[in-house]
Write a protein that holds these residues in place. Structure first.
Motif, PDB file in Angstrom:
ATOM      1  N   TYR A  80      -8.280   8.664   8.142  1.00  0.00           N
ATOM      2  CA  TYR A  80      -7.621   9.309   7.178  1.00  0.00           C
ATOM      3  C   TYR A  80      -6.939  10.577   7.753  1.00  0.00           C
ATOM      4  CZ  TYR A  80      -7.671   7.093   2.853  1.00  0.00           C
ATOM      5  OH  TYR A  80      -7.278   6.023   1.705  1.00  0.00           O
ATOM      6  N   ALA A 107     -14.594   2.999   1.159  1.00  0.00           N
ATOM      7  CA  ALA A 107     -13.981   4.302   0.930  1.00  0.00           C
ATOM      8  C   ALA A 107     -13.759   4.584  -0.323  1.00  0.00           C
ATOM      9  CB  ALA A 107     -12.782   4.369   1.680  1.00  0.00           C
ATOM     10  N   ASP A 143      -2.289   6.868  -0.551  1.00  0.00           N
ATOM     11  CA  ASP A 143      -3.446   7.091  -0.339  1.00  0.00           C
ATOM     12  C   ASP A 143      -3.824   8.632   0.024  1.00  0.00           C
ATOM     13  OD1 ASP A 143      -4.324   4.544  -1.127  1.00  0.00           O
ATOM     14  OD2 ASP A 143      -4.070   3.862   1.122  1.00  0.00           O
ATOM     15  N   ILE A 168      -7.157  -1.094   9.521  1.00  0.00           N
ATOM     16  CA  ILE A 168      -8.436  -0.715   9.112  1.00  0.00           C
ATOM     17  C   ILE A 168      -9.288  -2.098   9.135  1.00  0.00           C
ATOM     18  CG2 ILE A 168     -10.257   0.167   7.699  1.00  0.00           C
ATOM     19  CD1 ILE A 168      -8.450   2.347   8.659  1.00  0.00           C
ATOM     20  N   GLY A 197      -7.292   2.156  -1.759  1.00  0.00           N
ATOM     21  CA  GLY A 197      -6.707   1.109  -0.898  1.00  0.00           C
ATOM     22  C   GLY A 197      -6.028   0.117  -1.663  1.00  0.00           C
ATOM     23  N   CYS A 224      -9.285  -1.679  -1.826  1.00  0.00           N
ATOM     24  CA  CYS A 224      -9.433  -2.642  -0.896  1.00  0.00           C
ATOM     25  C   CYS A 224      -9.545  -2.055   0.538  1.00  0.00           C
ATOM     26  CB  CYS A 224      -8.534  -3.674  -0.486  1.00  0.00           C
ATOM     27  SG  CYS A 224      -7.090  -2.981  -0.017  1.00  0.00           S
ATOM     28  N   GLN A 225     -10.207  -0.904   0.352  1.00  0.00           N
ATOM     29  CA  GLN A 225     -10.547  -0.030   1.735  1.00  0.00           C
ATOM     30  C   GLN A 225     -12.022  -0.274   1.590  1.00  0.00           C
ATOM     31  OE1 GLN A 225      -8.775   3.804   2.279  1.00  0.00           O
ATOM     32  NE2 GLN A 225      -6.924   3.183   2.152  1.00  0.00           N
ATOM     33  N   ILE A 249     -13.372   5.205   8.769  1.00  0.00           N
ATOM     34  CA  ILE A 249     -12.120   5.528   8.127  1.00  0.00           C
ATOM     35  C   ILE A 249     -11.616   7.148   7.599  1.00  0.00           C
ATOM     36  CG2 ILE A 249     -13.172   5.226   5.767  1.00  0.00           C
ATOM     37  CD1 ILE A 249     -10.613   3.550   5.132  1.00  0.00           C
ATOM     38  N   LEU A 263     -13.793   0.072   9.703  1.00  0.00           N
ATOM     39  CA  LEU A 263     -14.164   0.825   8.538  1.00  0.00           C
ATOM     40  C   LEU A 263     -14.986   1.989   8.479  1.00  0.00           C
ATOM     41  CD1 LEU A 263     -13.463   0.763   5.238  1.00  0.00           C
ATOM     42  CD2 LEU A 263     -15.548  -0.871   5.176  1.00  0.00           C
ATOM     43  N   THR A 294      -6.973  -4.161   6.312  1.00  0.00           N
ATOM     44  CA  THR A 294      -6.269  -3.367   5.300  1.00  0.00           C
ATOM     45  C   THR A 294      -5.722  -2.013   6.179  1.00  0.00           C
ATOM     46  OG1 THR A 294      -6.619  -2.286   3.199  1.00  0.00           O
ATOM     47  CG2 THR A 294      -8.342  -2.046   5.028  1.00  0.00           C
ATOM     48  N   THR A 295      -5.295  -1.150   5.393  1.00  0.00           N
ATOM     49  CA  THR A 295      -4.506  -0.036   5.867  1.00  0.00           C
ATOM     50  C   THR A 295      -4.622   1.389   5.045  1.00  0.00           C
ATOM     51  OG1 THR A 295      -2.271   0.554   7.228  1.00  0.00           O
ATOM     52  CG2 THR A 295      -2.037  -0.778   5.262  1.00  0.00           C
ATOM     53  N   ILE A 296      -3.911   2.333   5.587  1.00  0.00           N
ATOM     54  CA  ILE A 296      -3.865   3.461   4.659  1.00  0.00           C
ATOM     55  C   ILE A 296      -2.492   3.718   4.404  1.00  0.00           C
ATOM     56  CG2 ILE A 296      -4.149   5.939   4.732  1.00  0.00           C
ATOM     57  CD1 ILE A 296      -6.645   5.634   6.550  1.00  0.00           C
TER      58      ILE A 296
END
Length: 351
Positions: free
Chosen positions: A334, A7, A43, A349, A60, A122-123, A330, A327, A37-39
């Motif tokens: 968002y 991303a 972000d 994610i 991320g 890390c996204q 994503i 992913l 991972t996450t948002i």
């Protein structure tokens, strides 16, 4: 395969999925294959252009993953181990780190926050973790990705707000805003020994989660004036510690207005624009108030301690993971998170 999905921040209002080269670790780095991972709210600030990062950056900063490759100087770890790394990745050797403020690594404001800020985040399917020796923490057997997903940032930040507020046994504490960070601050206040915890928000479902995490009193600001009500609840005295967890002028000022003389305002919000302090709210600067800010504590020892809290069962934050996206989806994730629809708190994610 030499490329990965990631991303990427393109311009304000646009984050898109792109193909990028898989990074190669240097001597002190580690390459993680990201499993979850996450948002973060930060972000969304990046997406909206409210917090500036370089176009082309992978965003991320909350990784859970498996070690895919280790730099030649990294010892004590093995390829294939499950790990997390904090959103803050300090070097562990500079003056700031050795002086106990590793979040400000390198002597720069926010210097410890690199992932998704000054280096690629890390996204993505893979992420490079700098200073791996100081930042990789093994995930205990038996803990799922979702159980530890809050540790890298949200849990560390929320708990940090309670710690920075120097909450004492028997304190009355208010937390304005019960988003993910505010909810973790509520849980942290309970662990620190506060005996009357007041949570303020406008979403009933979030207030219900706050009760499960330790709030004794919940106030919906749509139904009452929280400042007036808090002063009534405290007999006009005010609270010992007020935690601001949103980053707006209104919530910051409300914290000041409910704070007793000599109390502490612990600020966790990311502010944009001008922030002001009305003279009456701070007793013209003579009220012995303490105002402290906190950037998410990082490093492997911090992550170990947080995972110990999770493993002990004293805090269960899995209810905060309300949605899960691949992913590939994503951009849709968002849109949901930025709009705060469908009861979203945090999104897992899954690359």
């Amino acid at each position: 395969m030499n490329t990965m999905k990631a991303a990427v921040f393109v311009e304000p209002g646009k984050i898109e999925l792109q193909q990028r080269p898989i990074p190669k670790p240097g001597p002190t780095d580690a390459l993680l294959k990201v499993t979850t991972t996450t948002i973060c709210g930060t972000d969304v600030h990046i997406l909206k252009g409210e917090y500036p990062v370089t176009p082309g950056l992978i965003v991320g900063h909350e990784p859970v993953g498996v070690i895919a490759e280790l730099g030649s100087a990294v010892t004590g770890y093995q390829v294939g181990q499950r790990v997390i790394a904090g959103a803050i990745t300090p070097c562990g050797q500079c003056h700031s780190c050795l002086d106990g403020v590793s979040s400000q690594c390198g002597g720069k404001a926010m210097g410890g926050w690199q992932l998704g800020n000054s280096i690629d985040g890390c996204q993505a399917e893979y992420v490079l973790i700098p200073n791996a020796q100081a930042n990789l923490t093994l995930v205990p057997d038996g803990l799922t990705d979702e159980q530890v997903l809050m540790c890298p940032d949200i849990m560390s930040t929320g708990f940090g707000g309670a710690e920075s507020g120097h909450i004492r046994i028997g304190d009355t504490v208010v937390i304005f805003a019960q988003g993910p960070i505010g909810l973790c601050a509520t849980a942290g206040a309970k662990l620190m020994g506060a005996t009357r915890i007041i949570a303020v928000d406008g979403v009933p479902e979030r207030l219900e989660v706050a009760r499960r995490l330790g709030a004794d009193i919940t106030l919906n600001f749509r139904d009452c004036d929280p400042v007036t009500r808090i002063m009534e609840l405290t007999g006009g005295k005010g609270v010992d510690v007020a935690i601001e967890a949103l980053g707006t002028q209104q919530t910051f000022e409300s914290c000041l207005r409910v704070l007793r003389p000599g109390g502490t305002l612990s600020s966790l919000g990311v502010y944009s624009g001008k922030l002001s302090m009305p003279l009456d709210a701070i007793a013209a600067g003579l009220g012995d108030h303490h105002i402290v800010t906190t950037l998410c504590p990082g490093g492997k020892e911090r992550m170990r301690r947080l995972m110990e809290v999770v493993a002990s069962g004293r805090v269960d934050l899995t209810a905060m993971v309300t949605h899960s996206f691949a992913l590939d989806d994503i951009v849709e994730a968002y849109a949901l998170f930025a709009a705060q629809k469908d009861g979203v708190l945090k999104i897992a994610i899954k690359p």
